[in-house]
Scaffold this active site. Structure first.
Site, PDB file in Angstrom:
ATOM      1  N   LYS A  13       0.836  -1.213   0.000  1.00  0.00           N
ATOM      2  CA  LYS A  13       0.000   0.000   0.000  1.00  0.00           C
ATOM      3  C   LYS A  13       0.871   1.263   0.000  1.00  0.00           C
ATOM      4  O   LYS A  13       0.667   2.175  -0.791  1.00  0.00           O
ATOM      5  CB  LYS A  13      -0.940   0.012   1.236  1.00  0.00           C
ATOM      6  CG  LYS A  13      -1.810  -1.235   1.364  1.00  0.00           C
ATOM      7  CD  LYS A  13      -2.698  -1.200   2.587  1.00  0.00           C
ATOM      8  CE  LYS A  13      -1.977  -1.239   3.909  1.00  0.00           C
ATOM      9  NZ  LYS A  13      -1.324  -2.519   4.226  1.00  0.00           N
ATOM     10  N   ARG A  88      -9.792   0.705   8.705  1.00  0.00           N
ATOM     11  CA  ARG A  88      -9.377  -0.651   9.057  1.00  0.00           C
ATOM     12  C   ARG A  88     -10.462  -1.388   9.834  1.00  0.00           C
ATOM     13  O   ARG A  88     -10.288  -2.556  10.165  1.00  0.00           O
ATOM     14  CB  ARG A  88      -8.157  -0.549   9.949  1.00  0.00           C
ATOM     15  CG  ARG A  88      -6.849  -0.965   9.295  1.00  0.00           C
ATOM     16  CD  ARG A  88      -5.776  -0.672  10.304  1.00  0.00           C
ATOM     17  NE  ARG A  88      -4.592  -1.384  10.112  1.00  0.00           N
ATOM     18  CZ  ARG A  88      -3.516  -0.892   9.515  1.00  0.00           C
ATOM     19  NH1 ARG A  88      -3.525   0.308   8.984  1.00  0.00           N
ATOM     20  NH2 ARG A  88      -2.427  -1.604   9.440  1.00  0.00           N
ATOM     21  N   ARG A 127      11.898  -5.508   4.775  1.00  0.00           N
ATOM     22  CA  ARG A 127      11.667  -4.066   4.580  1.00  0.00           C
ATOM     23  C   ARG A 127      12.601  -3.214   5.448  1.00  0.00           C
ATOM     24  O   ARG A 127      12.874  -3.520   6.590  1.00  0.00           O
ATOM     25  CB  ARG A 127      10.220  -3.737   4.942  1.00  0.00           C
ATOM     26  CG  ARG A 127       9.971  -2.230   5.023  1.00  0.00           C
ATOM     27  CD  ARG A 127       8.541  -1.859   5.077  1.00  0.00           C
ATOM     28  NE  ARG A 127       7.822  -2.450   6.173  1.00  0.00           N
ATOM     29  CZ  ARG A 127       6.505  -2.345   6.330  1.00  0.00           C
ATOM     30  NH1 ARG A 127       5.811  -1.687   5.436  1.00  0.00           N
ATOM     31  NH2 ARG A 127       5.907  -2.902   7.352  1.00  0.00           N
ATOM     32  N   ARG A 162      11.260  -1.200  11.120  1.00  0.00           N
ATOM     33  CA  ARG A 162      10.153  -0.895  12.020  1.00  0.00           C
ATOM     34  C   ARG A 162      10.107  -1.866  13.188  1.00  0.00           C
ATOM     35  O   ARG A 162      10.381  -3.053  13.015  1.00  0.00           O
ATOM     36  CB  ARG A 162       8.835  -0.951  11.236  1.00  0.00           C
ATOM     37  CG  ARG A 162       8.417   0.401  10.710  1.00  0.00           C
ATOM     38  CD  ARG A 162       7.298   0.327   9.742  1.00  0.00           C
ATOM     39  NE  ARG A 162       6.113  -0.411  10.181  1.00  0.00           N
ATOM     40  CZ  ARG A 162       5.004  -0.494   9.480  1.00  0.00           C
ATOM     41  NH1 ARG A 162       4.910   0.138   8.320  1.00  0.00           N
ATOM     42  NH2 ARG A 162       3.960  -1.169   9.915  1.00  0.00           N
ATOM     43  N   ARG A 173      -0.730  -8.639  13.551  1.00  0.00           N
ATOM     44  CA  ARG A 173      -1.206  -7.704  12.513  1.00  0.00           C
ATOM     45  C   ARG A 173      -2.065  -8.439  11.479  1.00  0.00           C
ATOM     46  O   ARG A 173      -3.092  -7.933  11.024  1.00  0.00           O
ATOM     47  CB  ARG A 173      -0.019  -7.026  11.830  1.00  0.00           C
ATOM     48  CG  ARG A 173       0.621  -5.966  12.718  1.00  0.00           C
ATOM     49  CD  ARG A 173       2.043  -5.648  12.303  1.00  0.00           C
ATOM     50  NE  ARG A 173       2.140  -5.024  11.003  1.00  0.00           N
ATOM     51  CZ  ARG A 173       3.288  -4.889  10.342  1.00  0.00           C
ATOM     52  NH1 ARG A 173       4.416  -5.335  10.859  1.00  0.00           N
ATOM     53  NH2 ARG A 173       3.309  -4.298   9.162  1.00  0.00           N
TER      54      ARG A 173
HETATM   55  P1  AP5 Z   1       4.855  -1.602   1.842  1.00  0.00           P
HETATM   56  O1  AP5 Z   1       4.460  -0.811   0.652  1.00  0.00           O
HETATM   57  O2  AP5 Z   1       5.631  -0.938   2.915  1.00  0.00           O
HETATM   58  O3  AP5 Z   1       3.580  -2.369   2.444  1.00  0.00           O
HETATM   59  P2  AP5 Z   1       2.293  -1.828   3.168  1.00  0.00           P
HETATM   60  O4  AP5 Z   1       1.110  -2.505   2.572  1.00  0.00           O
HETATM   61  O5  AP5 Z   1       2.291  -0.335   3.198  1.00  0.00           O
HETATM   62  O6  AP5 Z   1       2.547  -2.471   4.600  1.00  0.00           O
HETATM   63  P3  AP5 Z   1       2.545  -1.864   6.058  1.00  0.00           P
HETATM   64  O7  AP5 Z   1       3.290  -2.886   6.893  1.00  0.00           O
HETATM   65  O8  AP5 Z   1       3.047  -0.474   6.122  1.00  0.00           O
HETATM   66  O9  AP5 Z   1       1.042  -1.940   6.365  1.00  0.00           O
HETATM   67  P4  AP5 Z   1       0.400  -2.047   7.709  1.00  0.00           P
HETATM   68  O10 AP5 Z   1      -0.999  -1.908   7.293  1.00  0.00           O
HETATM   69  O11 AP5 Z   1       0.734  -3.256   8.514  1.00  0.00           O
HETATM   70  O12 AP5 Z   1       1.087  -0.865   8.548  1.00  0.00           O
HETATM   71  P5  AP5 Z   1       0.610   0.592   8.941  1.00  0.00           P
HETATM   72  O13 AP5 Z   1       1.788   1.448   8.931  1.00  0.00           O
HETATM   73  O14 AP5 Z   1      -0.595   0.996   8.183  1.00  0.00           O
HETATM   74  O15 AP5 Z   1       5.679  -2.875   1.307  1.00  0.00           O
HETATM   75  C1  AP5 Z   1       6.286  -3.789   2.203  1.00  0.00           C
HETATM   76  C2  AP5 Z   1       7.658  -4.201   1.648  1.00  0.00           C
HETATM   77  O16 AP5 Z   1       7.483  -4.946   0.445  1.00  0.00           O
HETATM   78  C3  AP5 Z   1       8.578  -3.025   1.288  1.00  0.00           C
HETATM   79  O17 AP5 Z   1       9.895  -3.352   1.632  1.00  0.00           O
HETATM   80  C4  AP5 Z   1       8.421  -2.885  -0.248  1.00  0.00           C
HETATM   81  O18 AP5 Z   1       9.620  -2.389  -0.840  1.00  0.00           O
HETATM   82  C5  AP5 Z   1       8.117  -4.317  -0.671  1.00  0.00           C
HETATM   83  N1  AP5 Z   1       7.178  -4.377  -1.791  1.00  0.00           N
HETATM   84  C6  AP5 Z   1       6.074  -3.602  -1.985  1.00  0.00           C
HETATM   85  N2  AP5 Z   1       5.438  -3.981  -3.118  1.00  0.00           N
HETATM   86  C7  AP5 Z   1       6.143  -5.036  -3.618  1.00  0.00           C
HETATM   87  C8  AP5 Z   1       6.006  -5.866  -4.788  1.00  0.00           C
HETATM   88  N3  AP5 Z   1       4.979  -5.708  -5.648  1.00  0.00           N
HETATM   89  N4  AP5 Z   1       6.925  -6.851  -4.992  1.00  0.00           N
HETATM   90  C9  AP5 Z   1       7.956  -7.028  -4.126  1.00  0.00           C
HETATM   91  N5  AP5 Z   1       8.162  -6.252  -3.014  1.00  0.00           N
HETATM   92  C10 AP5 Z   1       7.257  -5.288  -2.781  1.00  0.00           C
HETATM   93  O19 AP5 Z   1       0.112   0.365  10.464  1.00  0.00           O
HETATM   94  C11 AP5 Z   1       1.032   0.079  11.497  1.00  0.00           C
HETATM   95  C12 AP5 Z   1       0.274   0.009  12.822  1.00  0.00           C
HETATM   96  O20 AP5 Z   1      -0.331   1.282  13.109  1.00  0.00           O
HETATM   97  C13 AP5 Z   1      -0.886  -0.995  12.882  1.00  0.00           C
HETATM   98  O21 AP5 Z   1      -0.457  -2.296  13.201  1.00  0.00           O
HETATM   99  C14 AP5 Z   1      -1.741  -0.367  13.989  1.00  0.00           C
HETATM  100  O22 AP5 Z   1      -1.196  -0.619  15.260  1.00  0.00           O
HETATM  101  C15 AP5 Z   1      -1.620   1.124  13.718  1.00  0.00           C
HETATM  102  N6  AP5 Z   1      -2.646   1.635  12.777  1.00  0.00           N
HETATM  103  C16 AP5 Z   1      -2.411   2.229  11.567  1.00  0.00           C
HETATM  104  N7  AP5 Z   1      -3.564   2.577  10.989  1.00  0.00           N
HETATM  105  C17 AP5 Z   1      -4.549   2.189  11.825  1.00  0.00           C
HETATM  106  C18 AP5 Z   1      -5.971   2.272  11.756  1.00  0.00           C
HETATM  107  N8  AP5 Z   1      -6.603   2.808  10.683  1.00  0.00           N
HETATM  108  N9  AP5 Z   1      -6.682   1.779  12.789  1.00  0.00           N
HETATM  109  C19 AP5 Z   1      -6.081   1.245  13.878  1.00  0.00           C
HETATM  110  N10 AP5 Z   1      -4.740   1.139  13.998  1.00  0.00           N
HETATM  111  C20 AP5 Z   1      -3.976   1.609  12.975  1.00  0.00           C
END
Ligand code: AP5
Length: 215
Positions: A13, A88, A127, A162, A173
């Site tokens: 994402k 979410r 990552r 992270r 997660r």
């Molecule tokens: P990346 O693009 O970083 O993946 P992502 O989908 O953004 O994954 P996140 O881990 O950031 O999502 P998340 O939803 O767990 O975390 P968030 O920060 O929202 O890609 C991952 C890796 O793969 C990278 O190294 C990239 O280079 C590689 N890659 C990407 N595409 C690829 C491809 N096509 N092929 C190969 N490699 C690829 O949330 C973190 C925490 O915050 C949550 O756990 C929660 O505690 C809190 N939080 C955030 N939002 C909320 C909410 N709305 N409600 C409640 N709690 C929340």
């Protein structure tokens, strides 16, 4: 356009949102990034959510809805908003609909990025990001041109991982995704707003599929 990118942790994402920001003048609203920024700057809210995030659990709806509301009313987004990691839960999805209506905007489409769990583990554990500008990398799929140096800002030796990118937190997660977030797929399907892309392709191919879905 105002769009949601929905998918499990590591689906790509953030990676695809960065491309849309660069190519379409859109504004990325990542609740994960906002919460991490609050932690780094040491606000009360940041301290409160630190443990929850490190364990991989969801932060309360009230906090994240508040963060999005603030951005929707202040950010200038001529190219539209990309909601990344929000909503979410069903309560967050309802709140987003209300907030958008309040500021005279609408949701155009929801892109579901489908990736299987095995690929997610590999993506999450490989990552790393630049500690200076936040540019994202991967040990295998997206390495910097010069080892140890950020392609985007040129800083050296600032790469970091992270705290929640470990096996235990990832299990929590994923569980949160399947239990609380995956019902949103049916929710947006029923509203006729859902499109699915195969998130397993290369970063470029997934980007091309998202562009097709938007155009
Ligand atoms: P990346 O693009 O970083 O993946 P992502 O989908 O953004 O994954 P996140 O881990 O950031 O999502 P998340 O939803 O767990 O975390 P968030 O920060 O929202 O890609 C991952 C890796 O793969 C990278 O190294 C990239 O280079 C590689 N890659 C990407 N595409 C690829 C491809 N096509 N092929 C190969 N490699 C690829 O949330 C973190 C925490 O915050 C949550 O756990 C929660 O505690 C809190 N939080 C955030 N939002 C909320 C909410 N709305 N409600 C409640 N709690 C929340």
């Amino acid at each position: 356009m105002n769009i949601i990118l929905i998918g499990p942790p590591g689906a790509g994402k953030g990676t695809q949102a960065a491309t849309l920001v660069a190519t379409r003048n859109m504004v990325q609203l990542s609740t994960g990034d906002m919460l991490r920024a609050a932690r780094t700057s040491g606000t009360e809210m940041g301290k409160m959510v630190a443990g929850v995030m490190d364990r991989g659990e969801l932060v309360t709806d009230e906090i994240v809805i508040g963060l999005i509301e603030e951005q929707l009313t202040t950010a200038d987004a001529a190219g539209g908003f990309i909601f990344d990691g929000f909503p979410r839960t069903l309560a967050q999805a309802d709140a987003l609909g209300d907030l958008l209506a309040k500021v005279g905007k609408k949701l155009d489409t929801v892109i579901q990025m489908a990736v299987d769990d095995t690929a997610l583990v590999k993506r999450i554990t490989g990552r790393f990001t630049c500690g200076n500008c936040g540019e994202g990398y991967h040990e295998e799929f997206k390495t910097p041109a010069v080892e140890g140096k950020c392609d985007k800002c040129g800083e050296t030796d600032t790469f970091k991982k992270r705290a929640d990118d470990n096996e235990d937190a990832l299990k929590t997660r994923l569980m949160a995704y399947y239990k609380d977030t995956s019902p949103l797929i049916g929710y947006y399907y029923a509203k006729g707003q859902l499109q699915q892309v195969d998130g397993l392709g290369s970063i470029e191919n997934v980007g091309a599929d998202i562009a097709k879905a938007l155009d």
